[in-house]
Design a protein around this motif. Sequence first.
Motif, PDB file in Angstrom:
ATOM      1  N   MET A  18      56.445  -8.961  71.198  1.00  0.00           N
ATOM      2  CA  MET A  18      57.864  -8.702  70.971  1.00  0.00           C
ATOM      3  C   MET A  18      58.622  -8.732  72.294  1.00  0.00           C
ATOM      4  N   ALA A  19      59.410  -9.782  72.496  1.00  0.00           N
ATOM      5  CA  ALA A  19      60.178  -9.979  73.728  1.00  0.00           C
ATOM      6  C   ALA A  19      59.277  -9.978  74.971  1.00  0.00           C
ATOM      7  N   GLY A  20      57.989 -10.233  74.786  1.00  0.00           N
ATOM      8  CA  GLY A  20      57.060 -10.285  75.915  1.00  0.00           C
ATOM      9  C   GLY A  20      56.581  -8.920  76.376  1.00  0.00           C
ATOM     10  N   VAL A  21      57.189  -7.826  75.850  1.00  0.00           N
ATOM     11  CA  VAL A  21      56.859  -6.483  76.341  1.00  0.00           C
ATOM     12  C   VAL A  21      56.497  -5.489  75.238  1.00  0.00           C
ATOM     13  N   GLY A  22      56.611  -5.892  73.961  1.00  0.00           N
ATOM     14  CA  GLY A  22      56.398  -4.927  72.889  1.00  0.00           C
ATOM     15  C   GLY A  22      55.254  -5.298  71.955  1.00  0.00           C
ATOM     16  N   ASP A  23      54.488  -4.272  71.563  1.00  0.00           N
ATOM     17  CA  ASP A  23      53.441  -4.458  70.567  1.00  0.00           C
ATOM     18  C   ASP A  23      54.088  -4.683  69.192  1.00  0.00           C
ATOM     19  N   ARG A  24      53.494  -5.585  68.406  1.00  0.00           N
ATOM     20  CA  ARG A  24      54.100  -5.947  67.121  1.00  0.00           C
ATOM     21  C   ARG A  24      54.169  -4.763  66.145  1.00  0.00           C
ATOM     22  N   GLN A  25      53.013  -4.114  65.896  1.00  0.00           N
ATOM     23  CA  GLN A  25      52.988  -3.029  64.907  1.00  0.00           C
ATOM     24  C   GLN A  25      53.871  -1.859  65.337  1.00  0.00           C
ATOM     25  N   GLN A  26      53.828  -1.538  66.627  1.00  0.00           N
ATOM     26  CA  GLN A  26      54.650  -0.442  67.126  1.00  0.00           C
ATOM     27  C   GLN A  26      56.139  -0.757  66.951  1.00  0.00           C
ATOM     28  N   PHE A  27      56.480  -2.022  67.211  1.00  0.00           N
ATOM     29  CA  PHE A  27      57.878  -2.430  67.052  1.00  0.00           C
ATOM     30  C   PHE A  27      58.306  -2.259  65.605  1.00  0.00           C
ATOM     31  N   PHE A  28      57.443  -2.674  64.668  1.00  0.00           N
ATOM     32  CA  PHE A  28      57.771  -2.531  63.244  1.00  0.00           C
ATOM     33  C   PHE A  28      57.998  -1.061  62.901  1.00  0.00           C
ATOM     34  N   ARG A  29      57.115  -0.184  63.405  1.00  0.00           N
ATOM     35  CA  ARG A  29      57.258   1.250  63.117  1.00  0.00           C
ATOM     36  C   ARG A  29      58.573   1.783  63.707  1.00  0.00           C
ATOM     37  N   ASP A  30      58.869   1.382  64.940  1.00  0.00           N
ATOM     38  CA  ASP A  30      60.105   1.862  65.577  1.00  0.00           C
ATOM     39  C   ASP A  30      61.339   1.381  64.812  1.00  0.00           C
ATOM     40  N   TYR A  31      61.283   0.147  64.359  1.00  0.00           N
ATOM     41  CA  TYR A  31      62.413  -0.428  63.611  1.00  0.00           C
ATOM     42  C   TYR A  31      62.615   0.326  62.301  1.00  0.00           C
ATOM     43  N   GLU A  32      61.518   0.589  61.609  1.00  0.00           N
ATOM     44  CA  GLU A  32      61.620   1.328  60.343  1.00  0.00           C
ATOM     45  C   GLU A  32      62.103   2.756  60.591  1.00  0.00           C
ATOM     46  N   ALA A  33      61.560   3.390  61.640  1.00  0.00           N
ATOM     47  CA  ALA A  33      61.937   4.781  61.931  1.00  0.00           C
ATOM     48  C   ALA A  33      63.418   4.884  62.282  1.00  0.00           C
TER      49      ALA A  33
END
Lengths: 336, 130
Positions: A255-270
């Motif tokens: 994700m943008a070269g700096v973000g983990d995919r699953q973590q990004f999904f969780r952050d987006y949902e949260a």
Amino acid sequence: MDAETVRAGLARFIEAKTGKPHAIEGLVRLSGGASRETWSFDAVAGEDRIEAIFRCDPIPGIPSMPGRALEFHLIKAAWDAGVVVPEPLWDGDDTFGVKFFVMRRVPGEALGARLIRGEQYGEARRVIPAQLATSLARVHTVRLAAHPELAELPQPAPGVSPAQAEVDHYESAFRISSPDPHPVFELAFRWLRAHMPDVPEQVLVHGDYRLGNFLFGEEGVRGVIDWELAHWGDPMEDLGWLAVKSWRFGGKLPMAGVGDRQQFFRDYEAAGGFPVDPERVRFWEVYGNVKWGVITITQAATYLTGRSKSVELASIGRRTAETEWELLNLLEGKGD
Amino acid sequence: MQDRPTIDELLEAVAGFLRDDVLPNTQGRISFHARVSANVIEMLRRELGSLEEHYASEWDGLDHLLGVEPMPPGLANVREGLLARNKQLSERIQKGDADPGPWRNALLAHLRRVTHDKLTVSNPQLAAEG
């Protein structure tokens, strides 16, 4: 426009908006060519100083892309929704004879490679994924029903899904502008057509949400910019685009070269985003690689057809292979 | 036969001039385009060094997928032939011949080889990753 025209017009405009005369200082053109002008200036009245950006269309009478004509309203809608964007100050009037608006100037870096490699950006690399996820969730709260001023943004025709509208658009651009056959794109278009997601919701999609299109500092994201490709569509499109390999600028994470995919999904949902369907994000990531690949072909075509002499645009034709390579990885389930 | 410097040696000289003299002494758009131009010349050096081998390998791969055809003499003719054969390949993909099945697997392996060859010229860093 020349600097004196801009200075005189801004002095009149700012006085009308604030009710007191301001001196226009530090006026300098930042960028722009045929498509748009961006100027930086300070408006000063005694102790008060407004640090601002002036954006305008260059030539009267030439219709803008919808996203650009509506940029003030887009940034306003995003600002009101809690997205980290430069503060929109005033929409333009008839001062200049072209569409324009004024927003607050946000200092910061935008170059992707600097975020990935800069030693001073260690903390930024750590916090930016969650900040991007939060802002994106807020972009996606913007609905047409509540924003009639954004009705002119592109949206799928009735009965056409966002995915089909987007794939149709880039496939026709590919057929028109590619002089040579590209078997990998043929495979990818066929895959996209076999995997079209059925999308229940249509929301504001930024359309170019990626590293390179937000300003950042050592503490993280300072402002999401470049809203020209905004449209109504599937919120997952923005998540897929953010994962496109070319936008990682060599960063090792998706994700943008700096973000983990699953973590990004969780952050987006949260942060209030839609429930993430990883398959649908994957669809839009494949689409995103096709889209960027087609753009490399169309940019090279401006050289091949004599519309531009730029060595930069010509050489972009040799970047198509990167997207083909990534598409082969994705089609064989080897994406990361 | 031309005298030395060879094509590669002269290209190296031009790339060096752009990189070492033009780049540090210019700004903005000119400097950026000097960098792009130096990179393009380095890419062309790699391409000239591998062109014949890559053409022959792509032709051979297409022989396996489309049936054997003799490779014409002359690099320009090979390029024309490769374009025509890739058009044929594209049409077969559009018809559904590359939907899941053994031909698809052979096709993917071929496209991987060909695309990797392209990357060794245009983006050797990415080519080295996979």
